[in-house]
Design a protein around this motif. Structure first.
Motif, PDB file in Angstrom:
ATOM      1  N   GLU A  38      46.663  44.658  -4.168  1.00 16.11           N
ATOM      2  CA  GLU A  38      45.651  43.756  -3.606  1.00 16.11           C
ATOM      3  C   GLU A  38      44.640  43.312  -4.669  1.00 16.11           C
ATOM      4  O   GLU A  38      44.292  42.137  -4.762  1.00 16.11           O
ATOM      5  CB  GLU A  38      44.938  44.412  -2.426  1.00 16.11           C
ATOM      6  CG  GLU A  38      45.783  44.480  -1.169  1.00 16.11           C
ATOM      7  CD  GLU A  38      46.233  43.118  -0.640  1.00 16.11           C
ATOM      8  OE1 GLU A  38      45.459  42.144  -0.716  1.00 16.11           O
ATOM      9  OE2 GLU A  38      47.375  43.035  -0.166  1.00 16.11           O
ATOM     10  N   LEU A  41      46.341  40.819  -7.001  1.00 17.28           N
ATOM     11  CA  LEU A  41      46.416  39.467  -6.444  1.00 17.28           C
ATOM     12  C   LEU A  41      45.054  38.786  -6.495  1.00 17.28           C
ATOM     13  O   LEU A  41      44.953  37.594  -6.815  1.00 17.28           O
ATOM     14  CB  LEU A  41      46.932  39.523  -5.002  1.00 17.28           C
ATOM     15  CG  LEU A  41      48.404  39.917  -4.847  1.00 17.28           C
ATOM     16  CD1 LEU A  41      48.723  40.228  -3.394  1.00 17.28           C
ATOM     17  CD2 LEU A  41      49.318  38.836  -5.395  1.00 17.28           C
ATOM     18  N   GLU A  42      44.001  39.544  -6.209  1.00 21.02           N
ATOM     19  CA  GLU A  42      42.653  38.994  -6.265  1.00 21.02           C
ATOM     20  C   GLU A  42      42.287  38.586  -7.695  1.00 21.02           C
ATOM     21  O   GLU A  42      41.727  37.513  -7.922  1.00 21.02           O
ATOM     22  CB  GLU A  42      41.654  40.026  -5.740  1.00 21.02           C
ATOM     23  CG  GLU A  42      40.242  39.494  -5.627  1.00 21.02           C
ATOM     24  CD  GLU A  42      39.308  40.534  -5.012  1.00 21.02           C
ATOM     25  OE1 GLU A  42      38.226  40.724  -5.590  1.00 21.02           O
ATOM     26  OE2 GLU A  42      39.668  41.130  -3.983  1.00 21.02           O
ATOM     27  N   TYR A  44      44.326  37.747 -10.095  1.00 18.34           N
ATOM     28  CA  TYR A  44      45.119  36.569 -10.462  1.00 18.34           C
ATOM     29  C   TYR A  44      44.564  35.317  -9.798  1.00 18.34           C
ATOM     30  O   TYR A  44      44.570  34.239 -10.393  1.00 18.34           O
ATOM     31  CB  TYR A  44      46.591  36.755 -10.087  1.00 18.34           C
ATOM     32  CG  TYR A  44      47.457  35.662 -10.651  1.00 18.34           C
ATOM     33  CD1 TYR A  44      47.920  35.742 -11.954  1.00 18.34           C
ATOM     34  CD2 TYR A  44      47.784  34.542  -9.896  1.00 18.34           C
ATOM     35  CE1 TYR A  44      48.692  34.721 -12.492  1.00 18.34           C
ATOM     36  CE2 TYR A  44      48.556  33.533 -10.424  1.00 18.34           C
ATOM     37  CZ  TYR A  44      49.005  33.632 -11.730  1.00 18.34           C
ATOM     38  OH  TYR A  44      49.762  32.614 -12.267  1.00 18.34           O
ATOM     39  N   ASN A  45      44.070  35.463  -8.596  1.00 20.38           N
ATOM     40  CA  ASN A  45      43.475  34.329  -7.890  1.00 20.38           C
ATOM     41  C   ASN A  45      42.211  33.847  -8.604  1.00 20.38           C
ATOM     42  O   ASN A  45      41.887  32.664  -8.568  1.00 20.38           O
ATOM     43  CB  ASN A  45      43.165  34.719  -6.448  1.00 20.38           C
ATOM     44  CG  ASN A  45      42.951  33.515  -5.567  1.00 20.38           C
ATOM     45  OD1 ASN A  45      43.599  32.488  -5.740  1.00 20.38           O
ATOM     46  ND2 ASN A  45      42.056  33.650  -4.616  1.00 20.38           N
ATOM     47  N   GLN A  46      41.496  34.765  -9.277  1.00 17.69           N
ATOM     48  CA  GLN A  46      40.258  34.438  -9.982  1.00 17.69           C
ATOM     49  C   GLN A  46      40.513  33.830 -11.365  1.00 17.69           C
ATOM     50  O   GLN A  46      39.717  33.044 -11.853  1.00 17.69           O
ATOM     51  CB  GLN A  46      39.398  35.698 -10.162  1.00 17.69           C
ATOM     52  CG  GLN A  46      39.028  36.386  -8.881  1.00 17.69           C
ATOM     53  CD  GLN A  46      37.882  35.712  -8.178  1.00 17.69           C
ATOM     54  OE1 GLN A  46      36.979  35.225  -8.829  1.00 17.69           O
ATOM     55  NE2 GLN A  46      37.928  35.682  -6.873  1.00 17.69           N
ATOM     56  N   GLN A  69      54.186  36.430  -3.596  1.00 18.26           N
ATOM     57  CA  GLN A  69      52.808  35.953  -3.423  1.00 18.26           C
ATOM     58  C   GLN A  69      52.287  35.307  -4.700  1.00 18.26           C
ATOM     59  O   GLN A  69      51.621  34.271  -4.643  1.00 18.26           O
ATOM     60  CB  GLN A  69      51.902  37.097  -2.980  1.00 18.26           C
ATOM     61  CG  GLN A  69      52.158  37.525  -1.551  1.00 18.26           C
ATOM     62  CD  GLN A  69      51.274  38.676  -1.124  1.00 18.26           C
ATOM     63  OE1 GLN A  69      50.089  38.698  -1.427  1.00 18.26           O
ATOM     64  NE2 GLN A  69      51.853  39.648  -0.438  1.00 18.26           N
ATOM     65  N   ILE A  70      52.560  35.899  -5.851  1.00 17.98           N
ATOM     66  CA  ILE A  70      52.134  35.298  -7.117  1.00 17.98           C
ATOM     67  C   ILE A  70      52.749  33.909  -7.258  1.00 17.98           C
ATOM     68  O   ILE A  70      52.070  32.949  -7.631  1.00 17.98           O
ATOM     69  CB  ILE A  70      52.525  36.185  -8.327  1.00 17.98           C
ATOM     70  CG1 ILE A  70      51.666  37.443  -8.369  1.00 17.98           C
ATOM     71  CG2 ILE A  70      52.427  35.401  -9.647  1.00 17.98           C
ATOM     72  CD1 ILE A  70      50.189  37.240  -8.674  1.00 17.98           C
ATOM     73  N   MET A  73      50.917  31.094  -5.536  1.00 13.81           N
ATOM     74  CA  MET A  73      49.530  30.822  -5.923  1.00 13.81           C
ATOM     75  C   MET A  73      49.487  29.667  -6.921  1.00 13.81           C
ATOM     76  O   MET A  73      50.482  29.391  -7.605  1.00 13.81           O
ATOM     77  CB  MET A  73      48.898  32.063  -6.536  1.00 13.81           C
ATOM     78  CG  MET A  73      48.780  33.223  -5.557  1.00 13.81           C
ATOM     79  SD  MET A  73      48.189  34.705  -6.380  1.00 13.81           S
ATOM     80  CE  MET A  73      46.630  34.900  -5.545  1.00 13.81           C
ATOM     81  N   GLY A  76      51.085  29.921 -10.326  1.00 13.88           N
ATOM     82  CA  GLY A  76      51.931  31.102 -10.232  1.00 13.88           C
ATOM     83  C   GLY A  76      53.307  30.924 -10.841  1.00 13.88           C
ATOM     84  O   GLY A  76      53.902  31.878 -11.326  1.00 13.88           O
TER      85      GLY A  76
END
Length: 139
Positions: A38, A41-42, A44-46, A69-70, A73, A76
């Protein structure tokens, strides 16, 4: 683009995490570390990471789901996902690749094989960086 490539390591086992971080930093990469899926993923989102090194044995996110999920994004598809796994049967490895992993290492991780993977990724990143710079100068 920065000359130093950013790498995101996601590993919950402290000894393995420290070893990976030390080796990847020694190879000249800018390393960020997360201890679970988790937070990975956070992170990578940033921020965009051209290379993600992820242990498939994370307690909170199933490895195949993490890769999927990656890949959904923003940016991604531009990252290389290097999976570390204890399993190496053909069916599982095929599922990893179909889920979005680019390559894998089996545990215990050989530092020599890790270095070879890092050399390839670094070369690919250099080629991509040069291509982006050339395209920007032509625009």
């Amino acid at each position: 683009m920065s000359d130093v490539m950013k790498v995101l390591i996601i590993e919950n086992e402290p000894v393995a995490r420290l070893l990976l971080e030390k080796q990847i930093r020694a190879f000249g990469f800018d390393v960020s570390v997360c201890t679970n899926g988790e937070s990975g993923l956070e992170a990578y989102n940033q921020m965009f990471y051209p290379l993600i090194v992820v242990d498939m044995g994370l307690p909170d996110v199933y490895g195949l789901d993490f890769c999927r999920q990656i890949r959904t994004m923003p940016r991604g598809e531009r990252s290389v996902i290097l999976v570390i796994t204890e399993r190496y049967d053909n069916g599982y490895l095929q599922a990893l690749i179909e889920a979005g992993a680019d390559s894998y290492l089996t545990k215990p991780v050989s530092m020599e094989i890790l270095k070879m993977h890092l050399k390839v990724v670094k070369r690919q990143w250099g080629i991509l960086s040069n291509r982006v710079i050339k395209e920007a100068s032509l625009a």
